[in-house]
Design a protein around this motif. Sequence first.
Motif, short mmCIF file in Angstrom:
data_model
loop_
_atom_site.label_atom_id
_atom_site.label_comp_id
_atom_site.label_asym_id
_atom_site.label_seq_id
_atom_site.Cartn_x
_atom_site.Cartn_y
_atom_site.Cartn_z
N VAL A 98 -6.46 29.63 -12.38
CA VAL A 98 -7.18 29.01 -11.25
C VAL A 98 -7.32 27.51 -11.47
O VAL A 98 -7.14 26.70 -10.55
CB VAL A 98 -8.55 29.70 -11.07
N GLY A 99 -7.64 27.12 -12.70
CA GLY A 99 -7.75 25.70 -13.00
C GLY A 99 -6.43 24.97 -12.82
O GLY A 99 -6.39 23.84 -12.30
N HIS A 100 -5.34 25.61 -13.27
CA HIS A 100 -4.03 24.97 -13.07
C HIS A 100 -3.71 24.82 -11.59
O HIS A 100 -3.18 23.79 -11.15
CB HIS A 100 -2.96 25.81 -13.76
N VAL A 101 -4.01 25.88 -10.80
CA VAL A 101 -3.73 25.80 -9.35
C VAL A 101 -4.56 24.70 -8.71
O VAL A 101 -4.06 23.89 -7.91
CB VAL A 101 -4.01 27.17 -8.70
N VAL A 102 -5.85 24.64 -9.05
CA VAL A 102 -6.71 23.59 -8.47
C VAL A 102 -6.21 22.22 -8.89
O VAL A 102 -6.19 21.27 -8.09
CB VAL A 102 -8.17 23.82 -8.93
N ARG A 103 -5.77 22.09 -10.14
CA ARG A 103 -5.28 20.80 -10.60
C ARG A 103 -4.01 20.40 -9.86
O ARG A 103 -3.86 19.25 -9.43
CB ARG A 103 -5.00 20.88 -12.10
N ASP A 104 -3.05 21.36 -9.71
CA ASP A 104 -1.77 21.02 -9.09
C ASP A 104 -1.87 20.88 -7.58
O ASP A 104 -1.16 20.07 -6.98
CB ASP A 104 -0.73 22.10 -9.44
N VAL A 105 -2.76 21.68 -6.93
CA VAL A 105 -2.81 21.70 -5.47
C VAL A 105 -3.81 20.69 -4.92
O VAL A 105 -3.55 20.06 -3.90
CB VAL A 105 -3.15 23.14 -4.98
N TYR A 137 -11.11 34.08 -19.44
CA TYR A 137 -10.76 32.65 -19.47
C TYR A 137 -9.25 32.46 -19.42
O TYR A 137 -8.75 31.59 -18.69
CB TYR A 137 -11.34 32.03 -20.74
N ARG A 138 -8.52 33.28 -20.22
CA ARG A 138 -7.07 33.10 -20.27
C ARG A 138 -6.37 33.61 -19.01
O ARG A 138 -5.39 33.01 -18.55
CB ARG A 138 -6.52 33.80 -21.51
N SER A 139 -6.84 34.76 -18.46
CA SER A 139 -6.13 35.40 -17.35
C SER A 139 -6.59 34.91 -15.99
O SER A 139 -5.83 34.99 -15.03
CB SER A 139 -6.30 36.93 -17.42
N VAL A 140 -7.84 34.44 -15.86
CA VAL A 140 -8.38 34.09 -14.54
C VAL A 140 -8.66 32.59 -14.44
O VAL A 140 -8.13 31.89 -13.58
CB VAL A 140 -9.65 34.92 -14.25
N LEU A 141 -9.52 32.09 -15.34
CA LEU A 141 -9.97 30.72 -15.19
C LEU A 141 -8.86 29.70 -15.44
O LEU A 141 -8.77 28.70 -14.73
CB LEU A 141 -11.14 30.46 -16.15
N THR A 142 -8.00 29.98 -16.44
CA THR A 142 -6.93 29.03 -16.72
C THR A 142 -5.93 28.93 -15.56
O THR A 142 -5.59 27.81 -15.12
CB THR A 142 -6.21 29.43 -18.01
#
Length: 359
Positions: free
Chosen positions: A273-280, A266-271
């Motif tokens: 990826v979630g930030h990238v999806v949110r920003d992009v 969750y900390r190394s992968v999902l978080t």
Amino acid sequence: MDLEKPAGGPAAAPAGEGCLVVAVRVPVRIVVLVLVVPVRMVWDALAVAGRFLNDTVLRPLGRALLWVGRAVFVWPFVGLWRYVLVPLGLALAWLGRVLVVLPAVAFHRHVLVPLGHAAGWLYARVLTPVGRVLAAVGGAVWAGVVWLGRFLVVVPSVWLYRWVLTPVGRAVAWCAGGLVWLVATIVSGVGRGLYWTARILLVLPALAVWRWVLVPVGRVLAVVAREVGDAVGHAWRIAGHVSLAVGRFLGTVLRWVFVEPVRRVYRSVLTPVGHVVRDVVLRPAAEAARAVGRAARQALAAARASVRETRAGVRRALLGEPAGGPARAGRKPQLTHRREPTGPEARTLGSSTTALTKD
């Protein structure tokens, strides 16, 4: 269980403990420890399961049943009491006062009180003199009856008791005392014989068995029971430590096998990826949607203003200038003040406005 030897060796044992206690203590504690550890672990597991079941199932179920019980039993009765029984009781109280209390008070005041006054006057004027005369006659008759009873009943009864019944009673009491003494002497002799027979045949053998057999066996059993109890207590405490250690080990294993990998994923992968999806993706899409909405609202406002001006021009061409002169006809529509966007929103809005102006 004490795993360390006492500092003074066997001589340092507590006072009053013999070799039997020392010989029984260690094997009993070892056996009890082996038997109690599984029981304690099962007990701790059941306690944890019961606590989890209580927190997740029983307590919510109890709260739901409590709410259902209130809704089914308490609230209907409260409503019945408040909106049915209380008004009905007040109405019945008013009816009772009007139909019972007030007529009873009137009957007492206007009927019973005059009748009571009349009865008191009759008693004071008529019944009291008649009662006094009857009391005097009754007193004379009672005095005559008492005098006759004294000389016809009391005096003969006293003479009969003093000169006949008293001597006969004393003779009967003397004979009964002698008979009682004879029976008591016989019973005492028989009782002493039975006492010594029972003592020789039963008491002395039982006393010997108690003193020389049961007391030593009881002491041995008491020592064994005490040691077993102490061993069970020590084993239960040691089993508690063992169960705690096993539980902590299993908790650590579950944490490193399941929780830590999930947390790291969750900390190394999902978080990230979630930030990238949110920003992009999400933020640009949201900004574009907001810009499109603002442009659509401004286009609609401009269209409404154009329609309003066209309608005013047609009205002036057909009907002439309205009352109030050109000032009223030339009044501009009021526009609501909006917050000026800043940053990327301002750039997007400016480009959309320029495109609409060119069109």
